[in-house]
Design an enzyme around this catalytic site. Structure first.
Site, short mmCIF file in Angstrom:
data_model
loop_
_atom_site.label_atom_id
_atom_site.label_comp_id
_atom_site.label_asym_id
_atom_site.label_seq_id
_atom_site.Cartn_x
_atom_site.Cartn_y
_atom_site.Cartn_z
N ARG A 1 3.63 54.49 54.98
CA ARG A 1 3.80 55.72 55.76
C ARG A 1 5.20 56.28 55.60
O ARG A 1 5.51 57.32 56.20
CB ARG A 1 3.57 55.43 57.23
N ARG B 1 -11.85 62.39 68.90
CA ARG B 1 -11.94 60.94 68.70
C ARG B 1 -11.44 60.20 69.94
O ARG B 1 -12.02 59.20 70.34
CB ARG B 1 -11.09 60.55 67.48
N ARG C 1 -8.91 55.90 72.59
CA ARG C 1 -7.61 55.49 72.03
C ARG C 1 -6.54 56.29 72.73
O ARG C 1 -6.49 57.51 72.59
CB ARG C 1 -7.58 55.78 70.53
N LYS D 1 -9.49 58.94 56.97
CA LYS D 1 -9.22 57.74 56.17
C LYS D 1 -10.17 56.60 56.53
O LYS D 1 -10.70 55.93 55.66
CB LYS D 1 -7.77 57.24 56.37
N ARG E 1 2.06 62.50 66.47
CA ARG E 1 1.70 61.69 65.29
C ARG E 1 1.57 62.57 64.05
O ARG E 1 1.93 62.17 62.95
CB ARG E 1 0.40 60.92 65.56
P1 AMP Z 1 -3.23 54.46 62.71
O1 AMP Z 1 -4.43 53.80 63.31
O2 AMP Z 1 -3.10 54.19 61.23
O3 AMP Z 1 -3.13 55.93 63.02
O4 AMP Z 1 -1.95 53.76 63.38
C1 AMP Z 1 -1.74 53.79 64.78
C2 AMP Z 1 -0.25 53.61 65.08
O5 AMP Z 1 0.19 52.35 64.57
C3 AMP Z 1 0.66 54.63 64.43
O6 AMP Z 1 0.76 55.81 65.20
C4 AMP Z 1 1.98 53.87 64.38
O7 AMP Z 1 2.60 53.79 65.65
C5 AMP Z 1 1.50 52.46 64.03
N1 AMP Z 1 1.44 52.26 62.56
C6 AMP Z 1 0.32 51.98 61.81
N2 AMP Z 1 0.63 51.84 60.52
C7 AMP Z 1 1.97 52.04 60.42
C8 AMP Z 1 2.90 52.05 59.34
N3 AMP Z 1 2.51 51.84 58.07
N4 AMP Z 1 4.21 52.30 59.63
C9 AMP Z 1 4.62 52.52 60.88
N5 AMP Z 1 3.81 52.53 61.94
C10 AMP Z 1 2.48 52.30 61.72
#
Ligand code: AMP
Length: 202
Positions: free
Chosen positions: A94, A133, A139, A19, A150
């Site tokens: 999400r 990554r 990270r 993404k 995840r």
């Molecule tokens: P990402 O970088 O999009 O993978 O987000 C990293 C982490 O942030 C995720 O594993 C969640 O813990 C939190 N997070 C990001 N976006 C959301 C969302 N829309 N709803 C809930 N948690 C989120």
């Protein structure tokens, strides 16, 4: 810059589906901002804000931050003037309640989501990519155990959005296991059908 009208997009896919990479192309191509809720949360943590305390446990376990927190973050972000000409949501919604809240908040602003690009990638490939990554970008939530969590959370809580947006006839399924360039071209082809359509008022 190609005329695409004011297009509001959701880029949707499991963690590691590409993404972020594909958003970067779209930002450049269409000059619309990306709204990455993961990036927003990481920036909050970096800055040590009160919100950071509320979200860090969820993030470190690879779980979802509660809907009401995320919905408020996005509501606030969509009020910023740079989203007037369109935007790309990356990592939000999400869950189905987040998608429903998004539809409502956009309707209040006289807007709607035009298309949802779903980057499909198999579980094995996702884990490979996330672990790689993690090593590159440090990270902590990309370590293998948290990465697997995840992906499971994606399958249980986020995958229902495939039906949610499918029934709204907005979903474009893209094979995310092709090369970065092939995926990019496929996305651009599907967005071309929006050209000249301009903004439809609800
Ligand atoms: P990402 O970088 O999009 O993978 O987000 C990293 C982490 O942030 C995720 O594993 C969640 O813990 C939190 N997070 C990001 N976006 C959301 C969302 N829309 N709803 C809930 N948690 C989120």
């Amino acid at each position: 810059m190609p005329a695409i009208g004011n297009v509001n997009l959701v880029l949707f896919g499991a963690p590691g589906s590409g993404k972020g990479t594909q958003s970067a192309f779209l930002i450049e191509r269409y000059g619309i901002p990306q709204i990455s809720t993961g990036d927003i949360l990481r920036a909050q943590r970096q800055a040590g804000t009160p919100l950071a305390d509320r979200v860090q446990g969820y993030m470190d376990r690879g779980e979802l931050v509660p809907d009401e927190v995320m919905i408020e973050i996005v509501r606030e972000r969509l009020r910023q003037p740079d989203t007037a000409g369109g935007f790309i949501l990356d990592g939000f919604p999400r869950t189905v309640p987040q998608a429903e809240a998004l539809d409502r908040m956009l309707a209040d602003l006289g807007k709607r989501i035009e298309k949802v690009i779903y980057l499909q990638v198999g579980r094995e490939a996702l884990i490979d990519r996330l672990v790689h990554r993690g090593r590159l970008f440090d990270r902590p939530d990309d370590d293998p155990t948290v990465a697997a969590r995840r992906i499971d959370v994606f399958l249980s809580d986020t995958a229902p959005l495939i039906d949610y947006y499918g029934s709204q006839h907005k979903l474009e399924k893209v094979d995310g296991q092709l090369s970065i360039e092939q995926v990019r071209d496929d996305i651009l082809r599907r967005l071309n059908s929006l050209n000249g359509q301009g903004r439809r008022r609800p």
